[in-house]
Design a protein around this motif. Structure first.
Motif, PDB file in Angstrom:
ATOM      1  N   VAL A   7      21.398  62.786 -63.497  1.00  0.00           N
ATOM      2  CA  VAL A   7      20.231  61.928 -63.272  1.00  0.00           C
ATOM      3  C   VAL A   7      20.316  60.652 -62.976  1.00  0.00           C
ATOM      4  CG1 VAL A   7      20.209  61.345 -65.877  1.00  0.00           C
ATOM      5  CG2 VAL A   7      17.779  61.847 -64.797  1.00  0.00           C
ATOM      6  N   GLN A   8      19.228  60.074 -62.327  1.00  0.00           N
ATOM      7  CA  GLN A   8      19.244  58.741 -61.832  1.00  0.00           C
ATOM      8  C   GLN A   8      19.052  57.904 -62.855  1.00  0.00           C
ATOM      9  OE1 GLN A   8      16.531  58.693 -58.305  1.00  0.00           O
ATOM     10  NE2 GLN A   8      18.167  58.905 -56.997  1.00  0.00           N
ATOM     11  N   ALA A   9      19.341  56.832 -62.896  1.00  0.00           N
ATOM     12  CA  ALA A   9      18.973  55.639 -63.779  1.00  0.00           C
ATOM     13  C   ALA A   9      17.564  55.587 -63.948  1.00  0.00           C
ATOM     14  CB  ALA A   9      19.652  54.306 -63.434  1.00  0.00           C
ATOM     15  N   GLY A  12      16.000  57.829 -65.644  1.00  0.00           N
ATOM     16  CA  GLY A  12      15.351  59.107 -65.681  1.00  0.00           C
ATOM     17  C   GLY A  12      15.581  59.621 -67.033  1.00  0.00           C
ATOM     18  N   LYS A  56      20.670  55.069 -68.663  1.00  0.00           N
ATOM     19  CA  LYS A  56      21.287  54.011 -68.139  1.00  0.00           C
ATOM     20  C   LYS A  56      22.749  54.486 -67.531  1.00  0.00           C
ATOM     21  CE  LYS A  56      19.474  50.636 -71.047  1.00  0.00           C
ATOM     22  NZ  LYS A  56      19.648  49.355 -71.965  1.00  0.00           N
ATOM     23  N   PRO A  57      23.431  54.099 -66.441  1.00  0.00           N
ATOM     24  CA  PRO A  57      24.815  54.313 -66.020  1.00  0.00           C
ATOM     25  C   PRO A  57      25.678  54.444 -67.323  1.00  0.00           C
ATOM     26  CG  PRO A  57      23.903  52.929 -64.555  1.00  0.00           C
ATOM     27  CD  PRO A  57      22.852  52.996 -65.771  1.00  0.00           C
ATOM     28  N   THR A 110      26.609  57.493 -69.315  1.00  0.00           N
ATOM     29  CA  THR A 110      27.316  58.591 -68.838  1.00  0.00           C
ATOM     30  C   THR A 110      28.412  58.824 -69.859  1.00  0.00           C
ATOM     31  OG1 THR A 110      27.082  57.998 -66.547  1.00  0.00           O
ATOM     32  CG2 THR A 110      28.888  59.128 -66.846  1.00  0.00           C
ATOM     33  N   VAL A 124      24.837  59.708 -65.184  1.00  0.00           N
ATOM     34  CA  VAL A 124      23.517  58.833 -64.868  1.00  0.00           C
ATOM     35  C   VAL A 124      24.010  58.084 -63.590  1.00  0.00           C
ATOM     36  CG1 VAL A 124      21.732  57.412 -65.674  1.00  0.00           C
ATOM     37  CG2 VAL A 124      22.689  58.677 -67.210  1.00  0.00           C
ATOM     38  N   SER A 125      23.568  58.075 -62.545  1.00  0.00           N
ATOM     39  CA  SER A 125      23.772  57.588 -61.394  1.00  0.00           C
ATOM     40  C   SER A 125      22.858  56.205 -61.320  1.00  0.00           C
ATOM     41  CB  SER A 125      23.829  58.240 -59.998  1.00  0.00           C
ATOM     42  OG  SER A 125      22.308  58.714 -59.965  1.00  0.00           O
ATOM     43  N   ALA A 126      23.294  55.188 -60.558  1.00  0.00           N
ATOM     44  CA  ALA A 126      22.808  54.016 -60.579  1.00  0.00           C
ATOM     45  C   ALA A 126      21.719  54.057 -59.573  1.00  0.00           C
ATOM     46  CB  ALA A 126      23.943  52.851 -60.361  1.00  0.00           C
TER      47      ALA A 126
END
Length: 119
Positions: free
Chosen positions: A12-14, A16, A86-87, A90, A117-119
């Motif tokens: 998921v993106q940051a 999310g 947040k990243p 992860t 979690v991607s930035a």
């Protein structure tokens, strides 16, 4: 024999959200508490959130206000709603159950589900 099975991890993106689920099954007499722990690469496993049989909850400071732990109606299921990810969130997330069986009482663990979690 008790089994804990997690589901719901993923990428998921940051900012999310993700929802993790864990179901306990087997020769369960009583569940005293269920919770979520996580382990990031190179770090120790840490408590994320726990909920007792009475409904009391406790959260790591790093997730307060963003994560919510809850139980299913059957009380053998626990959920972790994770918002504003947040990243640094992860990690591999592990379900834990403090479970009493007809033989003993001990901590049981799931195999873990990866949250990235991607930035």
């Amino acid at each position: 024999q008790v089994q804990l099975v997690e589901s719901g991890g993923g990428l998921v993106q940051a900012g999310g959200s993700l929802r993790l689920s864990c179901a306990a099954s087997g020769s369960i007499f009583r569940i005293n508490a269920m919770g979520w722990y996580r382990q990031a690469p190179g770090k120790q496993r840490e408590l994320v959130a726990v909920i007792t049989s009475g409904g009391s909850t406790n959260y790591a400071d790093s997730v307060k206000g963003r994560f919510t732990i809850s139980r299913g109606n059957a009380k053998n299921t626990v959920y972790l709603q994770m918002n504003s990810l947040k990243p640094e969130d992860t990690a591999v997330y592990y379900c834990n159950g403090q479970i009493v069986t007809t033989v003993n009482g001990m901590d049981y663990w799931g195999k873990g589900t990866l949250v990235t979690v991607s930035a």
